[in-house]
Every structure is written in C-alpha cells, then in structure tokens.
Design a protein around this motif. Structure first.
Motif, PDB file in Angstrom:
ATOM      1  N   ALA A 172       0.830  -1.200   0.000  1.00 13.21           N
ATOM      2  CA  ALA A 172       0.000   0.000   0.000  1.00 13.21           C
ATOM      3  C   ALA A 172       0.865   1.250   0.000  1.00 13.21           C
ATOM      4  O   ALA A 172       2.055   1.222   0.320  1.00 13.21           O
ATOM      5  N   ALA A 173       0.224   2.359  -0.354  1.00  6.69           N
ATOM      6  CA  ALA A 173       0.839   3.681  -0.240  1.00  6.69           C
ATOM      7  C   ALA A 173       0.220   4.399   0.956  1.00  6.69           C
ATOM      8  O   ALA A 173      -0.997   4.396   1.122  1.00  6.69           O
ATOM      9  N   TRP A 174       1.064   5.000   1.768  1.00  2.44           N
ATOM     10  CA  TRP A 174       0.616   5.803   2.906  1.00  2.44           C
ATOM     11  C   TRP A 174       0.773   7.281   2.559  1.00  2.44           C
ATOM     12  O   TRP A 174       1.864   7.708   2.174  1.00  2.44           O
ATOM     13  N   VAL A 175      -0.292   8.048   2.730  1.00  4.30           N
ATOM     14  CA  VAL A 175      -0.233   9.485   2.462  1.00  4.30           C
ATOM     15  C   VAL A 175      -0.279  10.240   3.789  1.00  4.30           C
ATOM     16  O   VAL A 175      -1.221  10.082   4.573  1.00  4.30           O
ATOM     17  N   PHE A 176       0.739  11.066   4.028  1.00  2.00           N
ATOM     18  CA  PHE A 176       0.806  11.899   5.228  1.00  2.00           C
ATOM     19  C   PHE A 176       0.850  13.356   4.794  1.00  2.00           C
ATOM     20  O   PHE A 176       1.551  13.714   3.853  1.00  2.00           O
TER      21      PHE A 176
END
Length: 259
Positions: free
Chosen positions: A207-211
């Motif tokens: 997955a990609a984590w967006v912060f």
C-alpha cells in the motif's frame, strides 16, 4: 593535499551555497553531508564522494580518520581549524563536510509499498519520516510539490543516512500519481467521518501511505482518491500527533502485522 586556510576559498564558497540554497543544489545536482555519520552511511551505500573537507587535526584521527583512509587521497581536502565552522550549521562545526552528487531520480512507483508526503514542509519531519520508512522496510518515498527539499542539510541530518536506503521522487503531481498507482492508498485524517481504527485495519497487502501538511493535513483532493482514511487512537484530550510521529506509528503497525 593542499590545506585550505580561508572560508573565502572557491571550493568552500561552493559548498556554502549548496548548504544554504536549494536553487544551487538543483542547479549543480549536488548536496553536502555534514558529519562523520552521514559520510559513513554514504560509503556503506557505495556512493563515491566528490570531495571530503576535514579539519586538519581530524584527517588521520579517530572515526573520521578511519573512514578517510578508505578514500583516494585526491578526494580528501584538509581545512585549517575554525574554517568549516563558518559555513556549517552544525553545533559541533569542526566536522567533516562531504560533497556528493544527488542520485538520479528513480522511476516513480506504480505499485508496492511507499510513503507519500503531501506538502510536508518541516525539514525535520521529512527526514524523520524517511528514517522511519527505511526502518520499517518501506523503500520508496514520493514527495509532492511544496514539501521540504529532500536533500537539504536539515533533512539529511534528520534522516541519519536513510536517504541512501530509499528511492526518493520529488516534486510529484500527487493527484496524477495516485491515478496511476495500482495498490491501496491509506491516508491519515482526524476529521474523516469514515475513518477506521489503525489497529483494526488490514495492512498486510502492499500500500501507499499518504501523510499531510503539518497544519492542514492531507488535501481534500487526495483524501477523495484514498482507499480509506485511518485514525490513530489517542487517549484523553489529545487532539493530534506530529506528522512524523503519526507516520512512524502507522508504518510500524504495518510492519508488525507482516512479521
């Protein structure tokens, strides 16, 4: 090896510009590592320095001397005592300064684990997130427009060598990138009405984590593109966490689930 005795030396003036100005780093494709630890990380990653500037009294002594002994003599330049303190931002300015080429931008990830930063502006936060990502086994970092310069001195110091363990893409149009990414996209958002508890979320798949930005969080456009929004449970009246701390918690929960 010719001893440099003045901060007005042309080589050190170039180093000073790289330390101070992102425009100079972009124009020359170079940056400067401050301190022995970053030199060590650089060498362990197989990166060849362009030049290392070292206080004369440290050239053959201690940890610095042991590292410099591994380099060709023409790559090491001794500097008179007190000179490097005039251009370095380190509290202990009598440290080595290492000039390197900024690695060529990698292909932007289309799948697999990655960390995505949406206008994270504080250099310390960007560097800390990079360090946490590397420690949690995530090797790809995507920085959107408006983020701190990944190769700035403060980011490098906070990253503690993580830069050499990651593929770093900068100035990315995140809306466009998300449209072409083939996996799940998780965003952290306090205000999301459909947010799910981090510890109840299945994070076993890539997955990609967006912060998001320190003040505004993840932008509405990226929240709309996310697979889901994740909340970190907090006790008492605490309203939020620093973005670097939030990223660290999420990435290590992901790693824990996969162990």
């Amino acid at each position: 090896m010719k001893l440099i005795t003045s901060a007005r030396n042309e080589q050190l003036k170039h180093v000073s510009k790289l330390l101070s100005h992102g425009k100079a780093r972009r124009a020359h494709g170079q940056t400067v590592l401050e301190g022995v630890h970053l030199l060590q990380a650089c060498l362990q990653a197989g990166v060849r320095p362009i030049q290392v500037y070292v206080p004369e009294h440290k050239r053959c002594a201690g940890e610095a001397g042991a590292l410099l002994a591994k380099l060709p003599e023409h790559c090491v330049t001794p500097v008179a005592a007190g000179v490097l303190s005039r251009i370095s931002g380190l509290a202990q300015a009598e440290e080595v300064l290492t000039l390197i080429d900024i690695p060529a931008p990698p292909a932007r990830p289309r799948q697999g684990d990655c960390v995505v930063l949406d206008c994270v502006q504080d250099p310390g936060n960007v560097g800390t997130i990079m360090r946490s990502a590397a420690a949690a086994g995530v090797q790809k970092l995507v920085l959107g427009q408006g983020c701190a310069d990944a190769w700035a001195p403060k980011v490098l110091r906070a990253g503690m060598g993580a830069h050499f363990l990651l593929d770093v893409s900068e100035c990315v149009d995140l809306a466009q990138w998300c449209a072409g990414y083939g996996g799940s996209i998780w965003a952290t958002a306090l205000s999301a009405t459909n947010g799910r508890n981090l510890y109840d979320t299945d994070l076993t798949r890539p997955a990609a984590w967006v912060f998001g930005n320190e003040g505004g969080g993840v932008s509405a456009g990226l929240l709309a593109r996310a697979t889901g929004c994740v909340n970190i449970p907090m006790a008492g009246a605490t309203e939020s966490l620093n973005v670097a701390m939030a990223a660290t918690i999420c990435l290590f929960e992901q790693m824990r689930q996969r162990l």
